[in-house]
Design a protein around this motif. Structure first.
Motif, mmCIF file in Angstrom:
data_model
loop_
_atom_site.group_PDB
_atom_site.id
_atom_site.type_symbol
_atom_site.label_atom_id
_atom_site.label_comp_id
_atom_site.label_asym_id
_atom_site.label_seq_id
_atom_site.Cartn_x
_atom_site.Cartn_y
_atom_site.Cartn_z
ATOM 1 N N ARG A 228 -2.337 -13.172 30.442
ATOM 2 C CA ARG A 228 -2.927 -12.711 29.021
ATOM 3 C C ARG A 228 -4.056 -11.821 29.322
ATOM 4 O O ARG A 228 -4.071 -11.001 28.547
ATOM 5 C CB ARG A 228 -3.262 -14.040 28.316
ATOM 6 C CG ARG A 228 -3.555 -13.822 26.864
ATOM 7 C CD ARG A 228 -3.765 -15.060 26.232
ATOM 8 N NE ARG A 228 -4.601 -15.829 26.387
ATOM 9 C CZ ARG A 228 -4.690 -17.191 26.801
ATOM 10 N NH1 ARG A 228 -3.362 -17.764 26.722
ATOM 11 N NH2 ARG A 228 -5.562 -17.745 27.409
ATOM 12 N N ASP A 229 -4.763 -12.397 30.110
ATOM 13 C CA ASP A 229 -6.047 -11.264 30.510
ATOM 14 C C ASP A 229 -5.573 -9.983 30.844
ATOM 15 O O ASP A 229 -6.266 -8.875 30.239
ATOM 16 C CB ASP A 229 -6.933 -11.916 31.391
ATOM 17 C CG ASP A 229 -7.797 -13.238 31.042
ATOM 18 O OD1 ASP A 229 -7.464 -13.562 29.896
ATOM 19 O OD2 ASP A 229 -8.278 -13.819 32.005
ATOM 20 N N ALA B 215 -1.636 -13.656 22.041
ATOM 21 C CA ALA B 215 -2.346 -15.066 22.229
ATOM 22 C C ALA B 215 -0.906 -15.709 22.500
ATOM 23 O O ALA B 215 -1.107 -17.062 23.112
ATOM 24 C CB ALA B 215 -2.828 -15.441 20.937
ATOM 25 N N ASP C 80 -3.858 -8.169 27.849
ATOM 26 C CA ASP C 80 -4.957 -7.971 26.884
ATOM 27 C C ASP C 80 -5.608 -6.793 27.292
ATOM 28 O O ASP C 80 -6.059 -5.614 26.604
ATOM 29 C CB ASP C 80 -6.168 -9.075 26.943
ATOM 30 C CG ASP C 80 -6.062 -10.215 25.982
ATOM 31 O OD1 ASP C 80 -5.136 -9.851 25.096
ATOM 32 O OD2 ASP C 80 -6.776 -10.977 25.623
ATOM 33 N N LYS D 89 1.181 -17.593 27.285
ATOM 34 C CA LYS D 89 0.659 -18.788 27.806
ATOM 35 C C LYS D 89 0.066 -18.943 29.288
ATOM 36 O O LYS D 89 -0.690 -20.018 29.647
ATOM 37 C CB LYS D 89 1.414 -19.996 27.650
ATOM 38 C CG LYS D 89 2.159 -20.204 26.336
ATOM 39 C CD LYS D 89 0.906 -20.382 25.322
ATOM 40 C CE LYS D 89 1.734 -20.557 23.946
ATOM 41 N NZ LYS D 89 0.316 -20.186 22.775
ATOM 42 N N ILE D 90 0.356 -17.724 30.096
ATOM 43 C CA ILE D 90 -0.410 -17.731 31.554
ATOM 44 C C ILE D 90 -1.636 -16.963 31.242
ATOM 45 O O ILE D 90 -1.783 -15.768 30.947
ATOM 46 C CB ILE D 90 0.565 -16.994 32.270
ATOM 47 C CG1 ILE D 90 2.072 -17.372 32.563
ATOM 48 C CG2 ILE D 90 0.015 -17.306 33.790
ATOM 49 C CD1 ILE D 90 3.094 -16.638 33.144
ATOM 50 N N GLU D 91 -2.665 -17.871 31.569
ATOM 51 C CA GLU D 91 -4.035 -17.289 31.039
ATOM 52 C C GLU D 91 -4.228 -15.852 31.777
ATOM 53 O O GLU D 91 -4.757 -14.927 31.380
ATOM 54 C CB GLU D 91 -5.000 -18.371 31.570
ATOM 55 C CG GLU D 91 -6.396 -17.855 30.590
ATOM 56 C CD GLU D 91 -7.260 -19.000 31.013
ATOM 57 O OE1 GLU D 91 -7.256 -20.100 31.258
ATOM 58 O OE2 GLU D 91 -8.538 -18.465 31.045
ATOM 59 N N LYS D 92 -4.083 -15.976 33.114
ATOM 60 C CA LYS D 92 -4.224 -14.638 33.909
ATOM 61 C C LYS D 92 -3.606 -13.432 33.323
ATOM 62 O O LYS D 92 -4.126 -12.393 33.253
ATOM 63 C CB LYS D 92 -4.078 -14.992 35.290
ATOM 64 C CG LYS D 92 -4.880 -15.976 36.040
ATOM 65 C CD LYS D 92 -6.368 -15.861 36.279
ATOM 66 C CE LYS D 92 -7.068 -16.619 36.665
ATOM 67 N NZ LYS D 92 -8.478 -16.778 36.112
ATOM 68 N N GLU E 205 -6.100 -12.426 40.865
ATOM 69 C CA GLU E 205 -6.005 -13.983 40.250
ATOM 70 C C GLU E 205 -4.561 -14.294 39.903
ATOM 71 O O GLU E 205 -4.231 -15.384 39.940
ATOM 72 C CB GLU E 205 -7.083 -14.323 39.280
ATOM 73 C CG GLU E 205 -8.367 -14.004 39.617
ATOM 74 C CD GLU E 205 -8.762 -12.564 39.397
ATOM 75 O OE1 GLU E 205 -7.931 -11.924 38.726
ATOM 76 O OE2 GLU E 205 -9.930 -12.229 39.578
ATOM 77 N N HIS F 290 -3.697 -8.880 18.897
ATOM 78 C CA HIS F 290 -4.075 -9.861 19.863
ATOM 79 C C HIS F 290 -3.282 -11.151 19.360
ATOM 80 O O HIS F 290 -2.966 -12.207 20.142
ATOM 81 C CB HIS F 290 -5.395 -10.334 19.335
ATOM 82 C CG HIS F 290 -5.645 -11.330 20.630
ATOM 83 N ND1 HIS F 290 -5.908 -11.308 21.965
ATOM 84 C CD2 HIS F 290 -6.216 -12.870 20.194
ATOM 85 C CE1 HIS F 290 -6.018 -12.368 22.485
ATOM 86 N NE2 HIS F 290 -6.292 -13.294 21.709
#
Lengths: 250, 457
Positions: B430-431, B422, B434, B425-428, B94, B418
């Motif tokens: 960040r995942d 946090a 993480d 800002k790029i959600e993918k 993704e 975290h």
């Protein structure tokens, strides 16, 4: 269920518990009362396994097992629950992640399948409704920014999620306004059954108007000096703890 | 005395490398680039190898590192048979990026040849940019990063030959993130110089991810310098992931010049590496510019991670916000120096800084130092630093709910980390980060070279 025999414990070198004897059976509610500094919270923390407290003598069995052989998490998974007097704020650990981990650790311990995300959320919704906790609170970090009352409600919510055999409520009534007290008490009463037991550690009689105990014990200078039925609490309320001290000849 | 001699000899040896290899280094590059090498050399000789006595290098002594190395220099690109874009083609499904591969400081033409960019965005070898885009590049080269301020910058400029050049034209928003993968790979110990320039035009937007990897177990020193120009209202997010083995020294500098209304986000995630020194200088040189600057370092063994930031508030109404965190295990050491300079004219400045650290052992050490120089009265500034341990009461609380100690510790460390993650800002992305950080805290990112690729797979 819980058998405490001649329990001595100290904190930072100072003796606090000096020979506690107490037996709690399934279906019973015990209130432990006593003046400040008598050792009430120490007893609660020793049972839960806090490392600041050193047990120097005596034994405690929980469902026939020696609890001093168990780490705090194992005690919890055996069904012992401490509702903290001062629930700690844990920024960054989300309520959902925390509870999901805790619930699944319990399930793994009982050789049950872990809950799916969907089932977990469903369980959480049910229990939230039961103890009337604001649904927003579970979207936050554990206790972070919660008011005093919210923290105590959150303890009861966690209790509802984990369904312990023995719940020890350490000063759960302190800092609660009358509405919060009612909500917290309702929660405790709802969770009560013939298979589990509750120990209420409290300074005041007020909580006992809502949660009626089968036994009341007075803890004084590290020992239980008087045990009786619920009427003892009213007597303490009327006469104060000096009365006990006089009776003890001090 | 021996110490002094050693320093002199390292400087002499490195100066000699420039003299002896000058024709190879300068070959093909325009005169205006090569002309800066001698001033850089003089600046380097004046400042010397950074050590305890060098201003701003109090926490990172590089004299031993440079004193002991006699590593190979790659004055011409190493020729590898493999097309690395194939090695790295298996990406996070993704998380789709424009992949830019750099090997030993050289832009890898072979691997990058098939990538195309939309809307006039230019991504190419910095070497080619210096030749083909002289007019543009010379406005910024060694100007955003002047040679006389920092010895590592001088050193980089002495030997600079290649790296990555990125130009985002005015008003272009490139939605797919750019991902630079810097690979170190050599049969013998290697010293690498890499130089990059990023120009984000007026009102442009770009997201850039920089991954540093080692693919072989040899020792490496990587001196990597990036100059970044953000035009008016440009928005740039720059994330870096440092995941090199522990025999690597990563000495990096990022120099950013921000014009009016531009917004910068940087986030440096350090997972592995031997000696890591990150210099970051930001010039807030236009009103209403803002910079959010974050870093997270997880260190163990004998790792050393030192972040040095220098934020210059030049124009009024700018905001800078720094958040750096370290979790230090074993014998690892860390440093943070956060310099904020608010100039007299820069009224209505808001400048914040926070550095929080957790030490997991008695042997781990952290040095933290705020340096605020504020030359006017109309500012909001704050700074705070903490060095502590895992909160025992929080640990007990989690345990009392049935979570075992190891898991409870991990939860608390992850929670601590975290806050920095946090800010990605790029959600993918960040995942992905993480998961990487979680794995790293669990000790599951192995230290050997073969795993380096896992983090982008």
């Amino acid at each position: 269920m819980l058998v405490i025999k001649d329990l001595y414990a100290k904190v930072e070198g100072k003796d606090i518990l000096k020979g506690i004897n107490l037996t709690v059976n399934a279906g019973e509610v015990h209130a432990i009362m006593g003046p400040n500094g008598s050792g009430k919270s120490t007893l609660a923390n020793v049972l839960a396994g806090h490392s600041n407290f050193e047990v120097t003598h005596g034994s405690v069995t929980f469902n026939g097992k020696d609890i001093f052989e168990m780490s705090p998490d194992v005690r919890a998974k055996e069904g012992l629950f401490l509702s903290f007097q001062y629930p700690v704020e844990i920024p960054g650990v989300s309520m959902v992640n925390f509870l999901k981990t805790a619930v699944n650790e319990h399930r793994k311990y009982r050789n049950e399948k872990e809950l799916s995300a969907g089932d977990f959320l469903k369980l959480m919704r049910e229990k939230k409704a039961m103890v009337q906790i604001d649904s927003q609170l579970t979207n936050r970090s554990v206790n972070e920014g919660f008011s005093g009352g919210e923290k105590k409600k959150n303890e009861i919510f966690q209790m509802a999620m984990l369904e312990p055999k023995l719940a020890i409520l350490d000063e759960t009534d302190s800092g609660l306004d009358i509405d919060a007290l009612r909500i917290v008490s309702n929660g405790v009463n709802m969770l009560k059954s013939k298979d589990n037991a509750t120990i209420l550690v409290t300074h005041y009689q007020r909580l006992l108007d809502y949660i009626v105990p089968d036994f009341v014990h007075v803890l004084y200078e590290g020992r239980i000096v008087k045990s009786a039925g619920k009427e003892l609490a009213l007597e303490l309320e009327a006469k104060g703890y000096d009365w006990i001290k006089k009776e003890l000849g001090e | 005395m021996a110490d002094v001699l050693e320093k002199i000899s390292a400087v002499q040896r490195i100066s000699g490398l420039l003299d002896n290899n000058l024709s190879k280094i300068e070959e093909g590059l325009p005169a205006w680039v090569n002309q800066i090498r001698q001033p850089a050399l003089k600046a380097f000789q004046r400042m010397g190898i950074p050590g305890f006595r060098t201003e701003n290098y109090k926490y990172t002594d590089l004299t031993r590192l440079f004193g002991n190395e006699n590593f190979r220099r790659a004055y011409v690109p190493d020729d590898f048979e493999v097309d690395l874009s194939e090695v790295f083609s298996c990406d996070v499904p993704e998380f789709d990026t424009h992949l830019i591969l750099v090997v030993n400081g050289w832009y890898d033409e072979k691997s990058n040849r098939n990538t195309t960019y939309p809307d006039g965005v230019v991504v190419k070898s910095f070497r080619r940019a210096m030749i083909e885009n002289s007019d543009l590049v010379m406005n910024y080269y060694a100007k955003l990063a002047p040679v006389n301020e920092d010895p590592l910058t001088a050193l980089n400029t002495m030997f600079s030959q290649d790296g990555v050049f990125i130009h985002i034209p005015d008003h272009v928003h490139i939605s797919k993130p750019l991902q630079i993968i810097n690979i170190l790979r050599s049969e013998d110990d290697l010293y690498v110089t890499q130089r990059n320039l990023i120009i984000a035009g007026k009102n442009s937007q770009v997201k850039l991810m920089i991954c540093d990897h080692t693919l072989m177990p040899q020792q490496f020193i990587n001196n990597n310098l990036t100059e970044i120009q953000l035009g008016q209202d440009a928005v740039a997010d720059i994330y870096s992931i440092q995941n090199q083995h522990n025999k690597t020294a990563s000495l990096s500098g990022i120099y950013v010049h921000q014009e009016q209304g531009s917004q910068l986000v940087t986030n440096a995630i350090t997972l592995h590496g031997g000696i890591i020194r990150n210099n970051l200088k930001v010039l807030l040189d236009g009103e209403y510019a803002s910079a959010k600057i974050c870093g997270l370092a997880l260190s163990d063994k004998n790792q050393h991670v030192d972040n040095y930031t220098n934020i210059e508030h030049i124009k009024p109404n700018c905001e800078s916000n720094q958040l750096y965190k370290n979790i230090l295990d074993d014998n690892s050491t860390g440093g943070f120096t956060g310099r904020i300079h608010v100039l007299p004219y820069a009224v209505k400045t808001a400048a914040y800084q926070r550095n929080n650290n957790v030490l997991l052992t008695n042997a781990a050490r952290m040095n933290t130092k705020p340096q605020l120089v504020i030359d006017n009265d109309d500012v909001k500034c704050s700074h705070g630093a903490t060095v502590g341990r895992i909160n025992d009461e929080a640990l007990f609380y989690l345990q009392a709910r049935g979570i075992n100690e190891k898991e409870a510790r991990l939860m608390l460390m992850f929670a601590f980390a975290h806050e920095v993650l946090a800010e990605v800002k790029i959600e993918k992305l960040r995942d992905v980060i993480d998961k990487l950080v979680n794995k790293r805290l669990r000790g599951e990112v192995s230290k050997c070279h073969s795993c380096a690729m896992d983090c982008i797979r």
